[in-house]
Design a protein around this motif. Structure first.
Motif, PDB file in Angstrom:
ATOM      1  N   CYS A  78       8.113   0.468 -25.211  1.00  0.00           N
ATOM      2  CA  CYS A  78       9.090   0.735 -26.279  1.00  0.00           C
ATOM      3  C   CYS A  78      10.427   1.183 -25.714  1.00  0.00           C
ATOM      4  O   CYS A  78      11.477   0.858 -26.263  1.00  0.00           O
ATOM      5  CB  CYS A  78       8.534   1.769 -27.248  1.00  0.00           C
ATOM      6  N   ALA A  79      10.407   1.916 -24.621  1.00  0.00           N
ATOM      7  CA  ALA A  79      11.667   2.318 -23.990  1.00  0.00           C
ATOM      8  C   ALA A  79      12.418   1.096 -23.476  1.00  0.00           C
ATOM      9  O   ALA A  79      13.638   0.983 -23.644  1.00  0.00           O
ATOM     10  CB  ALA A  79      11.398   3.300 -22.855  1.00  0.00           C
ATOM     11  N   VAL A  80      11.695   0.165 -22.887  1.00  0.00           N
ATOM     12  CA  VAL A  80      12.338  -1.065 -22.406  1.00  0.00           C
ATOM     13  C   VAL A  80      12.916  -1.855 -23.574  1.00  0.00           C
ATOM     14  O   VAL A  80      14.051  -2.343 -23.508  1.00  0.00           O
ATOM     15  CB  VAL A  80      11.330  -1.913 -21.593  1.00  0.00           C
ATOM     16  N   LEU A  81      12.152  -1.989 -24.661  1.00  0.00           N
ATOM     17  CA  LEU A  81      12.659  -2.705 -25.839  1.00  0.00           C
ATOM     18  C   LEU A  81      13.899  -2.037 -26.428  1.00  0.00           C
ATOM     19  O   LEU A  81      14.849  -2.711 -26.816  1.00  0.00           O
ATOM     20  CB  LEU A  81      11.572  -2.785 -26.907  1.00  0.00           C
ATOM     21  N   ALA A  82      13.891  -0.721 -26.489  1.00  0.00           N
ATOM     22  CA  ALA A  82      15.036  -0.003 -27.058  1.00  0.00           C
ATOM     23  C   ALA A  82      16.284  -0.197 -26.197  1.00  0.00           C
ATOM     24  O   ALA A  82      17.370  -0.449 -26.721  1.00  0.00           O
ATOM     25  CB  ALA A  82      14.715   1.481 -27.186  1.00  0.00           C
ATOM     26  N   VAL A  83      16.132  -0.093 -24.891  1.00  0.00           N
ATOM     27  CA  VAL A  83      17.302  -0.219 -24.012  1.00  0.00           C
ATOM     28  C   VAL A  83      17.836  -1.644 -24.028  1.00  0.00           C
ATOM     29  O   VAL A  83      19.043  -1.862 -24.130  1.00  0.00           O
ATOM     30  CB  VAL A  83      16.940   0.233 -22.583  1.00  0.00           C
ATOM     31  N   THR A  84      16.959  -2.651 -23.950  1.00  0.00           N
ATOM     32  CA  THR A  84      17.453  -4.033 -23.965  1.00  0.00           C
ATOM     33  C   THR A  84      18.031  -4.397 -25.324  1.00  0.00           C
ATOM     34  O   THR A  84      19.020  -5.116 -25.391  1.00  0.00           O
ATOM     35  CB  THR A  84      16.337  -5.018 -23.585  1.00  0.00           C
ATOM     36  N   GLY A  85      17.433  -3.903 -26.402  1.00  0.00           N
ATOM     37  CA  GLY A  85      17.982  -4.172 -27.728  1.00  0.00           C
ATOM     38  C   GLY A  85      19.329  -3.516 -27.927  1.00  0.00           C
ATOM     39  O   GLY A  85      20.226  -4.078 -28.540  1.00  0.00           O
ATOM     40  N   TRP A  86      19.507  -2.319 -27.394  1.00  0.00           N
ATOM     41  CA  TRP A  86      20.773  -1.605 -27.535  1.00  0.00           C
ATOM     42  C   TRP A  86      21.881  -2.305 -26.761  1.00  0.00           C
ATOM     43  O   TRP A  86      23.002  -2.396 -27.211  1.00  0.00           O
ATOM     44  CB  TRP A  86      20.591  -0.174 -27.039  1.00  0.00           C
ATOM     45  N   ARG A  87      21.555  -2.816 -25.582  1.00  0.00           N
ATOM     46  CA  ARG A  87      22.573  -3.494 -24.765  1.00  0.00           C
ATOM     47  C   ARG A  87      22.977  -4.830 -25.352  1.00  0.00           C
ATOM     48  O   ARG A  87      24.105  -5.267 -25.187  1.00  0.00           O
ATOM     49  CB  ARG A  87      22.043  -3.715 -23.348  1.00  0.00           C
ATOM     50  N   LYS A  88      22.069  -5.511 -26.031  1.00  0.00           N
ATOM     51  CA  LYS A  88      22.362  -6.834 -26.578  1.00  0.00           C
ATOM     52  C   LYS A  88      23.115  -6.770 -27.900  1.00  0.00           C
ATOM     53  O   LYS A  88      23.652  -7.766 -28.344  1.00  0.00           O
ATOM     54  CB  LYS A  88      21.065  -7.620 -26.785  1.00  0.00           C
ATOM     55  N   ALA A  89      23.135  -5.635 -28.545  1.00  0.00           N
ATOM     56  CA  ALA A  89      23.762  -5.531 -29.864  1.00  0.00           C
ATOM     57  C   ALA A  89      25.263  -5.723 -29.739  1.00  0.00           C
ATOM     58  O   ALA A  89      25.924  -5.034 -28.974  1.00  0.00           O
ATOM     59  CB  ALA A  89      23.461  -4.170 -30.483  1.00  0.00           C
ATOM     60  N   PRO A  90      25.839  -6.682 -30.495  1.00  0.00           N
ATOM     61  CA  PRO A  90      27.286  -6.881 -30.441  1.00  0.00           C
ATOM     62  C   PRO A  90      28.018  -5.763 -31.168  1.00  0.00           C
ATOM     63  O   PRO A  90      27.496  -5.160 -32.096  1.00  0.00           O
ATOM     64  CB  PRO A  90      27.485  -8.221 -31.148  1.00  0.00           C
ATOM     65  N   LYS A  91      29.222  -5.489 -30.720  1.00  0.00           N
ATOM     66  CA  LYS A  91      30.058  -4.483 -31.370  1.00  0.00           C
ATOM     67  C   LYS A  91      30.578  -5.046 -32.694  1.00  0.00           C
ATOM     68  O   LYS A  91      30.648  -6.251 -32.877  1.00  0.00           O
ATOM     69  CB  LYS A  91      31.249  -4.136 -30.473  1.00  0.00           C
ATOM     70  N   PRO A  92      30.966  -4.191 -33.642  1.00  0.00           N
ATOM     71  CA  PRO A  92      31.516  -4.689 -34.905  1.00  0.00           C
ATOM     72  C   PRO A  92      32.763  -5.532 -34.653  1.00  0.00           C
ATOM     73  O   PRO A  92      33.633  -5.159 -33.889  1.00  0.00           O
ATOM     74  CB  PRO A  92      31.865  -3.409 -35.671  1.00  0.00           C
ATOM     75  N   GLY A  93      32.816  -6.700 -35.288  1.00  0.00           N
ATOM     76  CA  GLY A  93      33.954  -7.598 -35.130  1.00  0.00           C
ATOM     77  C   GLY A  93      33.881  -8.442 -33.881  1.00  0.00           C
ATOM     78  O   GLY A  93      34.796  -9.188 -33.581  1.00  0.00           O
TER      79      GLY A  93
END
Length: 127
Positions: A78-93
């Motif tokens: 779950c830690a790996v999923l959270a970190v990779t998901g957080w890094r892949k999330a695009p910024k607003p706009g």
């Protein structure tokens, strides 16, 4: 059917003009599908991490090592999923990486590729 290069450029120009004109409205229309998905994935990973902690503690209390190991593995995953998901999330706009610039090649069937090879070999033998 993929957009032609001209249509892609026109779409990019319209998007830039909309962002320049009214960024708040443009971000509201953006369609937060990917950002919402990654945020939800991060939240699920955090919840899973907490479940992993509970399993780890339960295994320690019950003196069952395998439950503790499973809890630790759940926490790690779950830690790996959270970190990779957080890094892949695009910024607003911001567009996701590779979303607009990626060229889509038409898929060729196996028979088309075999036929092209056959034609190429016949051309090589004829020369």
């Amino acid at each position: 059917m993929p957009l032609s290069e001209h249509e892609q450029r026109m779409l990019e120009q319209m998007e830039r003009a909309l962002y320049a004109e009214d960024p708040k409205f443009a971000s509201a229309l953006e369609g937060n599908g990917l950002r919402t998905y990654t945020r939800r994935r991060v939240y699920q990973a955090v919840a899973g991490f907490l479940v992993g902690i509970a399993l780890l503690m339960a295994g320690m209390v019950a003196q069952l090592i395998w439950v503790s190991v499973v809890g630790f593995l759940v926490m790690l995953g779950c830690a790996v999923l959270a970190v990779t998901g957080w890094r892949k999330a695009p910024k607003p706009g911001e567009q996701p990486a590779g979303a607009v610039r990626r060229q889509v090649r038409p898929k060729r069937s196996v028979m088309d590729r075999i036929e092209q090879r056959w034609q190429r070999r016949r051309g090589e033998q004829g020369q």
